[in-house]
Design a protein around this motif. Structure first.
Motif, PDB file in Angstrom:
ATOM      1  N   LEU A  29       0.820  -1.218   0.000  1.00  0.00           N
ATOM      2  CA  LEU A  29       0.000   0.000   0.000  1.00  0.00           C
ATOM      3  C   LEU A  29       0.848   1.260   0.000  1.00  0.00           C
ATOM      4  CD1 LEU A  29      -2.815  -0.951   2.525  1.00  0.00           C
ATOM      5  CD2 LEU A  29      -3.044  -0.580   0.086  1.00  0.00           C
ATOM      6  N   THR A  33       0.179   4.949  -1.468  1.00  0.00           N
ATOM      7  CA  THR A  33      -0.090   5.952  -0.437  1.00  0.00           C
ATOM      8  C   THR A  33       0.160   7.351  -0.944  1.00  0.00           C
ATOM      9  OG1 THR A  33       0.399   4.439   1.361  1.00  0.00           O
ATOM     10  CG2 THR A  33       0.613   6.790   1.831  1.00  0.00           C
ATOM     11  N   VAL A  36      -2.260   9.690  -2.902  1.00  0.00           N
ATOM     12  CA  VAL A  36      -3.284  10.473  -2.220  1.00  0.00           C
ATOM     13  C   VAL A  36      -2.861  11.919  -2.047  1.00  0.00           C
ATOM     14  CG1 VAL A  36      -4.554  10.697  -0.050  1.00  0.00           C
ATOM     15  CG2 VAL A  36      -4.136   8.439  -1.021  1.00  0.00           C
ATOM     16  N   ALA A  48      -6.250   5.691  -5.759  1.00  0.00           N
ATOM     17  CA  ALA A  48      -5.571   4.566  -5.132  1.00  0.00           C
ATOM     18  C   ALA A  48      -6.504   3.369  -5.070  1.00  0.00           C
ATOM     19  CB  ALA A  48      -5.133   4.941  -3.725  1.00  0.00           C
ATOM     20  N   THR A  50      -6.467  -0.700  -3.829  1.00  0.00           N
ATOM     21  CA  THR A  50      -5.652  -1.663  -3.135  1.00  0.00           C
ATOM     22  C   THR A  50      -5.807  -3.074  -3.672  1.00  0.00           C
ATOM     23  OG1 THR A  50      -7.406  -1.784  -1.501  1.00  0.00           O
ATOM     24  CG2 THR A  50      -5.552  -0.350  -1.003  1.00  0.00           C
ATOM     25  N   MET A 166     -11.629   7.110  -2.156  1.00  0.00           N
ATOM     26  CA  MET A 166     -10.962   5.821  -1.967  1.00  0.00           C
ATOM     27  C   MET A 166     -11.804   4.685  -2.522  1.00  0.00           C
ATOM     28  SD  MET A 166      -8.302   4.316  -1.157  1.00  0.00           S
ATOM     29  CE  MET A 166      -7.560   5.888  -0.731  1.00  0.00           C
ATOM     30  N   LEU A 203      -6.422   2.658   2.632  1.00  0.00           N
ATOM     31  CA  LEU A 203      -4.972   2.743   2.814  1.00  0.00           C
ATOM     32  C   LEU A 203      -4.527   2.274   4.191  1.00  0.00           C
ATOM     33  CD1 LEU A 203      -4.356   6.151   1.031  1.00  0.00           C
ATOM     34  CD2 LEU A 203      -3.763   3.875   0.187  1.00  0.00           C
ATOM     35  N   THR A 204      -5.437   1.654   4.952  1.00  0.00           N
ATOM     36  CA  THR A 204      -5.016   1.115   6.236  1.00  0.00           C
ATOM     37  C   THR A 204      -3.993   0.007   6.011  1.00  0.00           C
ATOM     38  OG1 THR A 204      -6.910  -0.393   6.220  1.00  0.00           O
ATOM     39  CG2 THR A 204      -7.167   1.673   7.409  1.00  0.00           C
ATOM     40  N   ASN A 206      -0.836   1.094   6.112  1.00  0.00           N
ATOM     41  CA  ASN A 206       0.230   2.083   6.165  1.00  0.00           C
ATOM     42  C   ASN A 206       0.075   2.803   7.505  1.00  0.00           C
ATOM     43  OD1 ASN A 206       0.856   5.173   5.845  1.00  0.00           O
ATOM     44  ND2 ASN A 206       2.193   4.130   4.387  1.00  0.00           N
ATOM     45  N   HIS A 209      -1.460   6.286   7.612  1.00  0.00           N
ATOM     46  CA  HIS A 209      -2.871   6.291   7.247  1.00  0.00           C
ATOM     47  C   HIS A 209      -3.736   5.622   8.316  1.00  0.00           C
ATOM     48  CE1 HIS A 209      -2.891   8.116   3.283  1.00  0.00           C
ATOM     49  NE2 HIS A 209      -1.749   7.502   3.033  1.00  0.00           N
ATOM     50  N   ASP A 213      -6.307   8.406   8.707  1.00  0.00           N
ATOM     51  CA  ASP A 213      -7.550   8.060   8.027  1.00  0.00           C
ATOM     52  C   ASP A 213      -8.586   7.423   8.944  1.00  0.00           C
ATOM     53  OD1 ASP A 213      -5.914   8.803   5.952  1.00  0.00           O
ATOM     54  OD2 ASP A 213      -6.401   7.105   4.667  1.00  0.00           O
TER      55      ASP A 213
END
Length: 495
Positions: A29, A33, A36, A48, A50, A166, A203-204, A206, A209, A213
């Motif tokens: 990710l 990242t 964004v 982005a 995933t 997202m 983006l969890t 990272n 994030h 986030d």
């Protein structure tokens, strides 16, 4: 139980066995990242994504005032999680509170009437607050308000992740029915506490994030309830709930509901759909819901309480001049590394610090990591997720961000400079010169990446990310860096 997930000891052991796999995905990710942040440079970046997901048909939407044609996006959904997760019993796990929590809107109409208030004009997020006879249907990913009398039927589509762009996170349909007789599904579970609907994924994984986030927006949405709130989680990630179990448990005393698998029709008096991201890794106090002012300093104080961190303030050189402040030098294992890390550590020691070099492990328990970082007074690192650990520093500590070559200062300040100041920490910035970048040796002084960074920015975010973030390491000129270390020491002398 009934789609509910308890982030307790069983989950902790499950999560620890699977963290490596989760963080492998998290590493991938990282590659998306930085897409964004492309908006910070006025360049268009691809959305982005995933993982590849199938498209599903749009539903007809009755738009809220201010919405324009073409703004409604297609749903996309995640597949394949079910095989990795434990089966859930189809029983109710509702837990009743001793008293109903306060409502979030002092100006709301009585619950007998009900209302939906949706915000789609924020800088990052779309959210809805629904008051009244509110019913959630997990299998349909819907939140429905049943009015007490006839009213206008309306519908909104809300992506419950904090970034509305997202893709890969499925939308929730929020509906205000036109009348009580329209045919809402009957309640199978009735809750005396409010609910917050949000999504993981995105983006969890990272580290930055995870906080920017999810954890900070979740704190904003739920802190006012003092734990008396139910979390309904779409695209649930068990490893994520395990990693941040202590934080999630302090925000909600109830087992998280796996919304995508939930077969119950749950009835609430208030449901917040989506998380609102105020600004990167921070909080705008005036935007906090429920009339309760919240700050980023409140969030870091909450973390110190959650992890029982012993230090609320850094060393005071005014009171204890014989002590050496502790400096944590974050050494990245991949791109944007310090090439001369030991030389930098020796320079910090010569300036009067006790310097420790560390590469925080991605699979380290959060309690252990938080206590380690809290034992330091200064955090030093190149722009990257490791600087997120500033949230565990004692208030009044110092963060030194080394900004890679390539005119990245605006991004660096937005991602860390402003949040660090909002935390009540002293922020210092050191910008890498061309002579300190390994790009100079790699490309030569006449290459546009070295000679004209602005032209690289004009060419698009892909090139910015490729060279300045993905191919660059730094070799700090310790003599040039010495005044920055002196500034950090001077700040601690004033504490």
């Amino acid at each position: 139980m009934g789609g509910e997930v308890k982030p307790g000891r069983g989950l902790r052991s499950w999560a620890q066995r699977h963290l490596n796999a989760g963080f492998a995905v998290g590493f991938l990710l990282v590659l998306v990242t930085y897409l964004v942040v492309s908006q910070q440079f006025a360049v268009s970046a691809p959305s982005a994504v995933t993982r590849k997901v199938p498209r599903v048909a749009d539903k007809q939407v009755i738009r809220a005032p201010g919405e324009k044609d073409g703004e409604t996006k297609s749903d996309q959904e995640w597949q394949g999680q079910a095989a990795e997760e434990k089966p859930h019993l189809d029983t109710s796990g509702a837990v009743r509170s001793e008293e109903s929590p306060k409502r979030d809107d002092a100006d709301a109409k009585p619950f007998e009437t009900g209302k939906v208030v949706c915000s789609t004009d924020g800088p990052y997020s779309d959210t809805c607050d629904v008051d009244g006879d509110v019913r959630t249907n997990g299998t349909a990913l819907s939140v429905t308000l049943v009015p007490a009398s006839s009213s206008e039927r309306r519908e909104w589509r809300i992506r419950p992740y904090s970034r509305r762009t997202m893709f890969g996170v499925q939308e929730v349909t929020v509906t205000q029915l036109g009348s009580p007789q329209e045919g809402a599904p009957p309640c199978t579970v009735t809750h005396d506490v409010p609910a917050v609907v949000f999504a993981l994924g995105g983006l969890t994984g990272n580290y930055w994030h995870d906080f920017s986030d999810v954890l900070v927006p979740l704190f904003i949405a739920s802190r006012r309830y003092g734990g008396e709130v139910q979390f309904l989680v779409s695209n649930i990630q068990l490893w994520w709930l395990g990693k941040y179990e202590a934080v999630v448990r302090r925000l909600s005393r109830y087992d998280a509901v796996d919304l995508d698998r939930d077969t119950q029709v749950r009835c609430f008096r208030h449901v917040a759909v989506g998380l609102r991201l105020h600004k990167e890794l921070s909080i705008v106090p005036e935007w906090a819901p429920g009339g309760r002012r919240l700050t980023m300093a409140d969030f870091t104080a909450f973390l110190r309480e959650t992890y029982a961190l012993p230090r609320a303030a850094p060393v005071s050189l005014a009171r204890e001049p014989e002590k050496k402040p502790r400096l944590l030098l974050i050494h990245r294992a991949h791109y944007r590394r310090f090439v001369n890390v030991q030389e930098i550590a020796r320079a910090a020691e010569a300036a009067g610090f006790e310097a420790v070099v560390m590469d925080p492990r991605g699979d380290a328990p959060m309690e252990e990591l938080a206590r380690t970082v809290n034992s330091f007074d200064v955090l030093l690192g190149v722009h990257g997720a490791g600087l997120t650990n500033a949230v565990f520093l004692p208030a009044g500590g110092v963060v030194i961000q080394v900004v890679p070559y390539g005119k990245l200062e605006a991004m660096a300040r937005k991602d860390f400079g402003e949040p660090v100041a909002d935390m009540g920490l002293r922020y210092l910035e050191y910008s890498v010169a061309a002579e300190e970048s390994t790009l100079l040796e790699m490309l030569g002084p006449e290459h546009p990446v070295i000679k004209d960074p602005e032209s690289v920015h004009r060419s698009g975010w892909d090139k910015v990310a490729e060279y300045y973030l993905g191919k660059q390491d730094v070799r700090i000129d310790v003599k040039r860096f010495a005044p920055t270390l002196a500034q950090a020491l001077d700040h601690l002398r004033q504490q």
